[in-house]
Write a protein that holds these residues in place. Structure first.
Motif, PDB file in Angstrom:
ATOM      1  N   ARG A 386      58.436  26.068  60.183  1.00 33.72           N
ATOM      2  CA  ARG A 386      60.219  25.770  59.841  1.00 33.72           C
ATOM      3  C   ARG A 386      60.543  26.750  60.152  1.00 33.72           C
ATOM      4  N   LEU A 387      60.111  28.120  59.245  1.00 36.76           N
ATOM      5  CA  LEU A 387      61.102  28.992  59.526  1.00 36.76           C
ATOM      6  C   LEU A 387      60.576  30.203  60.436  1.00 36.76           C
ATOM      7  N   GLY A 388      59.810  29.835  60.771  1.00 37.27           N
ATOM      8  CA  GLY A 388      59.494  30.417  62.842  1.00 37.27           C
ATOM      9  C   GLY A 388      58.373  31.613  62.367  1.00 37.27           C
ATOM     10  N   SER A 389      58.796  32.259  61.806  1.00 40.23           N
ATOM     11  CA  SER A 389      58.296  34.180  61.547  1.00 40.23           C
ATOM     12  C   SER A 389      56.806  33.963  60.038  1.00 40.23           C
ATOM     13  N   PRO A 390      55.817  34.449  60.256  1.00 44.77           N
ATOM     14  CA  PRO A 390      54.809  35.068  58.415  1.00 44.77           C
ATOM     15  C   PRO A 390      55.969  35.592  58.477  1.00 44.77           C
ATOM     16  N   ASN A 391      56.639  36.349  59.036  1.00 45.82           N
ATOM     17  CA  ASN A 391      57.519  37.185  57.743  1.00 45.82           C
ATOM     18  C   ASN A 391      58.557  36.149  56.953  1.00 45.82           C
ATOM     19  N   PHE A 392      58.640  35.027  56.390  1.00 43.73           N
ATOM     20  CA  PHE A 392      59.744  33.852  55.693  1.00 43.73           C
ATOM     21  C   PHE A 392      59.613  34.625  54.327  1.00 43.73           C
ATOM     22  N   HIS A 393      58.570  35.315  53.932  1.00 40.21           N
ATOM     23  CA  HIS A 393      58.558  36.162  52.586  1.00 40.21           C
ATOM     24  C   HIS A 393      59.620  36.346  51.836  1.00 40.21           C
ATOM     25  N   GLN A 394      59.833  36.891  53.457  1.00 37.29           N
ATOM     26  CA  GLN A 394      60.589  38.271  53.626  1.00 37.29           C
ATOM     27  C   GLN A 394      62.259  38.036  53.418  1.00 37.29           C
ATOM     28  N   ILE A 395      62.818  36.524  53.674  1.00 32.26           N
ATOM     29  CA  ILE A 395      64.010  35.980  53.275  1.00 32.26           C
ATOM     30  C   ILE A 395      64.174  36.421  52.142  1.00 32.26           C
ATOM     31  N   PRO A 396      65.771  36.948  51.163  1.00 30.78           N
ATOM     32  CA  PRO A 396      65.968  36.556  49.993  1.00 30.78           C
ATOM     33  C   PRO A 396      65.190  35.386  49.200  1.00 30.78           C
ATOM     34  N   ILE A 397      65.183  34.336  49.760  1.00 29.92           N
ATOM     35  CA  ILE A 397      64.850  34.035  47.904  1.00 29.92           C
ATOM     36  C   ILE A 397      64.069  33.260  47.840  1.00 29.92           C
ATOM     37  N   ASN A 398      63.133  33.924  49.581  1.00 29.97           N
ATOM     38  CA  ASN A 398      61.513  33.674  48.509  1.00 29.97           C
ATOM     39  C   ASN A 398      60.629  34.827  48.609  1.00 29.97           C
ATOM     40  N   ALA A 399      61.734  36.006  48.386  1.00 25.91           N
ATOM     41  CA  ALA A 399      60.511  37.569  47.981  1.00 25.91           C
ATOM     42  C   ALA A 399      60.224  37.756  46.613  1.00 25.91           C
ATOM     43  N   PRO A 400      59.346  37.984  46.304  1.00 24.12           N
ATOM     44  CA  PRO A 400      59.061  38.490  45.259  1.00 24.12           C
ATOM     45  C   PRO A 400      60.160  39.183  44.699  1.00 24.12           C
ATOM     46  N   LYS A 401      60.575  38.994  43.232  1.00 27.77           N
ATOM     47  CA  LYS A 401      61.537  40.236  42.800  1.00 27.77           C
ATOM     48  C   LYS A 401      60.891  41.728  41.950  1.00 27.77           C
ATOM     49  N   CYS A 402      59.648  41.239  41.888  1.00 30.41           N
ATOM     50  CA  CYS A 402      58.327  42.299  41.899  1.00 30.41           C
ATOM     51  C   CYS A 402      58.387  43.515  42.617  1.00 30.41           C
ATOM     52  N   PRO A 403      57.548  44.604  42.761  1.00 27.24           N
ATOM     53  CA  PRO A 403      57.557  44.891  43.426  1.00 27.24           C
ATOM     54  C   PRO A 403      56.275  44.856  45.011  1.00 27.24           C
ATOM     55  N   PHE A 404      55.772  44.626  45.921  1.00 30.78           N
ATOM     56  CA  PHE A 404      54.781  44.251  46.482  1.00 30.78           C
ATOM     57  C   PHE A 404      54.605  44.942  47.657  1.00 30.78           C
ATOM     58  N   ALA A 405      53.372  45.200  47.900  1.00 28.38           N
ATOM     59  CA  ALA A 405      52.994  45.866  49.157  1.00 28.38           C
ATOM     60  C   ALA A 405      51.806  45.533  49.541  1.00 28.38           C
ATOM     61  N   ASN A 406      51.010  45.431  51.028  1.00 33.62           N
ATOM     62  CA  ASN A 406      49.958  45.274  51.249  1.00 33.62           C
ATOM     63  C   ASN A 406      50.615  46.187  53.003  1.00 33.62           C
ATOM     64  N   ASN A 407      49.402  45.874  53.509  1.00 32.33           N
ATOM     65  CA  ASN A 407      49.229  46.815  55.082  1.00 32.33           C
ATOM     66  C   ASN A 407      49.751  46.074  56.383  1.00 32.33           C
ATOM     67  N   GLN A 408      50.107  44.146  55.768  1.00 36.26           N
ATOM     68  CA  GLN A 408      50.356  43.192  56.854  1.00 36.26           C
ATOM     69  C   GLN A 408      51.828  43.782  57.557  1.00 36.26           C
ATOM     70  N   ARG A 409      51.545  43.827  59.137  1.00 31.70           N
ATOM     71  CA  ARG A 409      52.415  44.376  59.572  1.00 31.70           C
ATOM     72  C   ARG A 409      53.335  43.762  60.856  1.00 31.70           C
ATOM     73  N   ASP A 410      54.159  44.331  61.136  1.00 30.30           N
ATOM     74  CA  ASP A 410      54.920  43.652  62.527  1.00 30.30           C
ATOM     75  C   ASP A 410      55.687  42.144  62.276  1.00 30.30           C
ATOM     76  N   GLY A 411      55.915  41.307  63.325  1.00 32.82           N
ATOM     77  CA  GLY A 411      56.611  40.132  63.614  1.00 32.82           C
ATOM     78  C   GLY A 411      57.437  39.956  64.075  1.00 32.82           C
ATOM     79  N   HIS A 412      57.512  38.066  64.016  1.00 33.09           N
ATOM     80  CA  HIS A 412      59.108  38.232  64.618  1.00 33.09           C
ATOM     81  C   HIS A 412      59.863  38.639  62.860  1.00 33.09           C
ATOM     82  N   MET A 413      60.909  39.427  63.218  1.00 33.17           N
ATOM     83  CA  MET A 413      61.979  39.019  62.349  1.00 33.17           C
ATOM     84  C   MET A 413      61.362  40.258  61.305  1.00 33.17           C
ATOM     85  N   GLN A 414      60.825  41.063  60.958  1.00 36.43           N
ATOM     86  CA  GLN A 414      60.530  41.807  60.136  1.00 36.43           C
ATOM     87  C   GLN A 414      61.047  42.931  60.240  1.00 36.43           C
TER      88      GLN A 414
END
Ligand code: HDD
Length: 704
Positions: A386-414
């Motif tokens: 639906r959202l076309g990118s593994p970075n859909f978690h970065q869309i504001p409505i989906n992003a956690p409101k607590c800090p999040f960090a890992n070593n996942q990188r790149d991909g569409h619409m980073q």
């Protein structure tokens, strides 16, 4: 030939002479739009930040010549427009989203480490999306359908998605059957209809071959699937989950939402008519409630039980076609959900929100329910398409409101720009890169699994009829009638006789009388044989908590009263009803033949909230009709007026009338009963408006 500058901007004043404000470019014809008194508009630019000089005319070789390919402003605008739609959800496409918060009132410290369930008074932001299941994104709000009730909690420990429905059980026991179920309910693939309806051959063909769905069938044929308002539905997490405490011990849990306004449904004929009168009935109702500051609220309840208790249940709690009656495991209310903010933008939030039952926080864990296990895969996968990118978690409505960090990188619409040379773990090169945290990280419940691998279903999942029977027998008489009527309606739309017969066969296991009523409604003789049952039907105790009528609240809060008036109506009588209804918590709308309003008996003008033809009585919980003799006479020529009262009566609503109103009732051949009250007796009207006139039903409908 017209001059270029005179085309576009129709309706706005011409002949502007003032120069553009500082910081603005010359806008050609756009200058006129820009000049609406005293407003400060930002400059319109392309996505590259280039100021747009003219938003009305594309670049042409000459006044009447061809459009030039070099017009990057035109191409960018049209390209973006062409891609505005994303694939709609394969199910639950039609939805309404609202922001709010969850507040814990009773700590579950003993059972879980999840902070949102242990820190009382803590307010956790949430986004909730209500939905229908079968229809497309543009379908109507009121089909007979399950309602989705998906809650995203933005907790301090990460996002938790409780992706619930307004029914506590499901059609199937195993996720592998989900695509078949959905293909059967959706539009039939050769003809492309019906939209958003279970009343067709493929659905009932599949159901008749799926005895495990019979419990859910009782629920979907009940008025639960035609709710009056999204503010008046319950929510259920359906599956058993686990709560995990500090010691790593787990307790099973079922999650429940209970509306503060109580449960209320429409009647079927009303739901069909609302679909025409206001396809956005539920979305509008929610929007208007939030706008008015009437924030909908739900209690959050849990049923907690141990493995030892579960072993004694007369069903398997891992089977999603079973519920745990509240009489067996009581509901403990531990918090509240309040919805208080409409999204800024429907697409950015309601459309792009991505729920996933696998989004879970430390202290909560999954059970082995095979339906849940399949869901854990499906949602993440669907979001990618639906959202076309593994970075859909970065869309504001989906992003956690607590800090999040890992070593996942790149991909569409980073959207992120992580600094530094290290994008792996473990490493010695970075002192600041994210590291695993064994002590506070997510821990699965300590559970040992053993046994033979195989495509096998537990014997304890074999009883398909006992809880279906329990549900039916727990209903009040009008509710049982509605279930029978709904089955007659649905199966009457099924062309294949053998499918109708197969369904009656199943109903015989649930309750013989129900099977007979539905068969009579279909004129189906003789009564078909019941299929072999995989397990004997148990006689379970009825559970009144499963009713709707029993859970209606004695209130007008959240409800709406419509008052039909015309020229010559008595202002004082109208005022009296408005006051009584508002005092009781209802919203009131004036309906008149003309939207500008009606000239009352005293010569004053009362503006209308809706024009009669577009504001039928199906949009209200109860109505009043205040008409002068002359007004009543005139409305006898208007069939919408007769429909207004006729439908209110047929939909079992209270009607308050003065003498003119009574005349209209006569023309519309509306009878007299306890629900028709004198407009002067506002007390009686308010009391009658709080419920439906159930005893009227056999007089207005032939019930099976
Ligand atoms: Fe599902 C969406 C609820 C079984 C696969 N589901 C979806 C939504 C809700 C539910 C409320 C809409 C979320 C939103 O508003 O965006 N679904 C349920 C419940 C189920 C259930 C309560 C049974 C207890 N679902 C289920 C199964 C599967 C799916 C068994 C697949 C194996 N559901 C999906 C999906 C959807 C979805 C295809 C479509 C859009 C989305 O996920 O985001 O993945």
């Amino acid at each position: 030939m017209k001059d270029k500058k005179t085309i576009g901007n129709v309706g706005h004043s011409k002949g502007k002479t003032s120069s553009p404000a500082i910081g603005e470019s010359h806008r050609g014809t756009g200058d006129e739009l820009h000049q609406i008194a005293g407003r400060e508009h930002p400059q319109l630019t392309t996505n590259q930040g280039i100021a747009v000089p003219d938003n009305q005319n594309s670049l042409r070789a000459n006044t009447r010549g061809p459009t030039l390919l070099e017009d990057f402003i035109l191409r960018e605008k049209i390209m973006h427009f062409d891609h505005e739609r994303i694939p709609e959800r394969i199910v639950h496409a039609r939805g309404t989203g609202v922001h709010g918060f969850f507040e814990l009132t009773d700590s579950l410290q003993q059972y879980t480490t999840a902070k949102l369930l242990t820190e009382t008074g803590e307010k956790t932001p949430v986004f909730v999306r209500f939905s229908t299941v079968a229809g497309g994104a543009g379908s109507v709000d009121t089909p007979r359908d399950v309602r989705g009730f998906a809650v995203k909690f933005y907790t301090k420990e990460g996002n938790w998605d409780l992706v619930s429905n307004n029914i506590p059980v499901f059609f199937i026991q195993d996720a592998i059957k989900f695509p078949d179920l959905i293909h059967a309910v959706k539009m039939e693939p050769d003809r492309g209809f019906p939209q958003s309806a279970t009343a067709h051959d493929t659905f009932w063909d599949f159901i008749s071959l799926t005895p495990e769905s019979m419990h859910m069938v009782m629920w979907i044929m009940s008025d639960r699937t035609i709710p009056r308002s999204l503010r008046m539905i319950e929510g259920f997490g359906v599956h058993s989950f686990r709560l995990v405490n500090q010691a790593g011990e787990s307790t099973f849990v079922k999650f429940h939402w209970r509306p503060k306004l109580g449960l209320q449904s429409t009647v079927w004929d009303e739901a069909i008519k609302i679909a025409g009168a206001d396809p956005d009935f539920h979305r509008r109702d929610m929007f208007e409630a939030i706008e008015a500051g009437n924030f909908p609220e739900w209690e959050f309840g849990v049923q907690l039980f141990t493995q030892e208790e579960a072993d004694k249940f007369p069903f398997d709690h891992l089977d999603a076609t079973k519920l745990i009656p509240e009489e067996l495991v009581p509901l403990r209310v531990i918090g509240r959900l309040v919805l208080d903010r409409w999204p800024n933008n429907f697409f950015a939030e309601t459309e792009q929100v991505a729920f996933c039952p696998a989004n879970i926080v430390p202290g909560i864990d999954f059970s082995n329910d095979p339906l849940l296990q399949g869901r854990l895969f499906s949602y993440l996968d669907t979001q990618l398409s639906r959202l076309g990118s593994p970075n859909f978690h970065q869309i504001p409505i989906n992003a956690p409101k607590c800090p999040f960090a890992n070593n996942q990188r790149d991909g569409h619409m980073q959207m992120m720009q992580p600094a530094g040379r290290v994008a792996y773990e473990p490493n010695t090169l970075s002192g600041t890169s994210p590291r695993e945290t064994p002590a506070s990280g997510f821990r699965s419940a300590r559970v040992s699994e053993a046994g033979d691998k195989g495509r096998i279903r537990a014997e304890s999942f074999a009883d398909h009829y006992s809880q279906a029977r329990q549900f039916y027998l727990s209903q009040s008489a009008p509710e049982q009638t509605h279930i029978a009527s709904a089955l007659v309606f649905e199966l009457s739309k099924v062309d294949h006789r053998h499918v109708r017969e197969a369904m009656i066969g199943h109903l015989r296991h649930i309750e013989e009388d129900l099977a007979k009523r539905v068969a009579a409604g279909l004129a189906l003789e003789p009564l078909p044989e019941a299929p072999a049952a995989a397990a004997p039907v148990q006689k379970l105790q009825p559970s009144p908590a499963l009713q709707i009528i029993g859970k209606m609240k004695d209130t007008l809060m959240g409800r709406a009263i419509g008052i039909l008036i015309a020229d010559g109506s008595d202002g004082a009588a109208i005022e009296k009803i408005v006051k009584a209804a508002k005092d009781a918590g209802a919203t009131v709308k004036i309906v008149a033949p003309k939207v500008g309003g009606a000239k009352l008996a005293d010569g004053s003008m009362l503006a209308a909230d809706g024009q009669l033809a577009g504001t039928p009585s199906v949009l209200f919980d109860a109505v009043a009709v205040i008409l002068s003799e002359q007004g009543a006479k005139e409305l006898t020529r208007e069939s919408a007026a007769a429909d207004f009262v006729h439908n209110a009566f047929g939909h079992l609503k209270a009607i308050a009338v003065d003498s003119g109103g009574r005349e209209l009732l006569k023309t519309a051949t509306v009878g007299q009963d306890a629900g028709i009250v004198d407009a002067n007796d506002t007390k009686a009207f308010i009391a009658a408006a709080k419920t439906r006139q159930w005893e009227r039903e056999p007089l207005v409908r032939i019930v099976p």
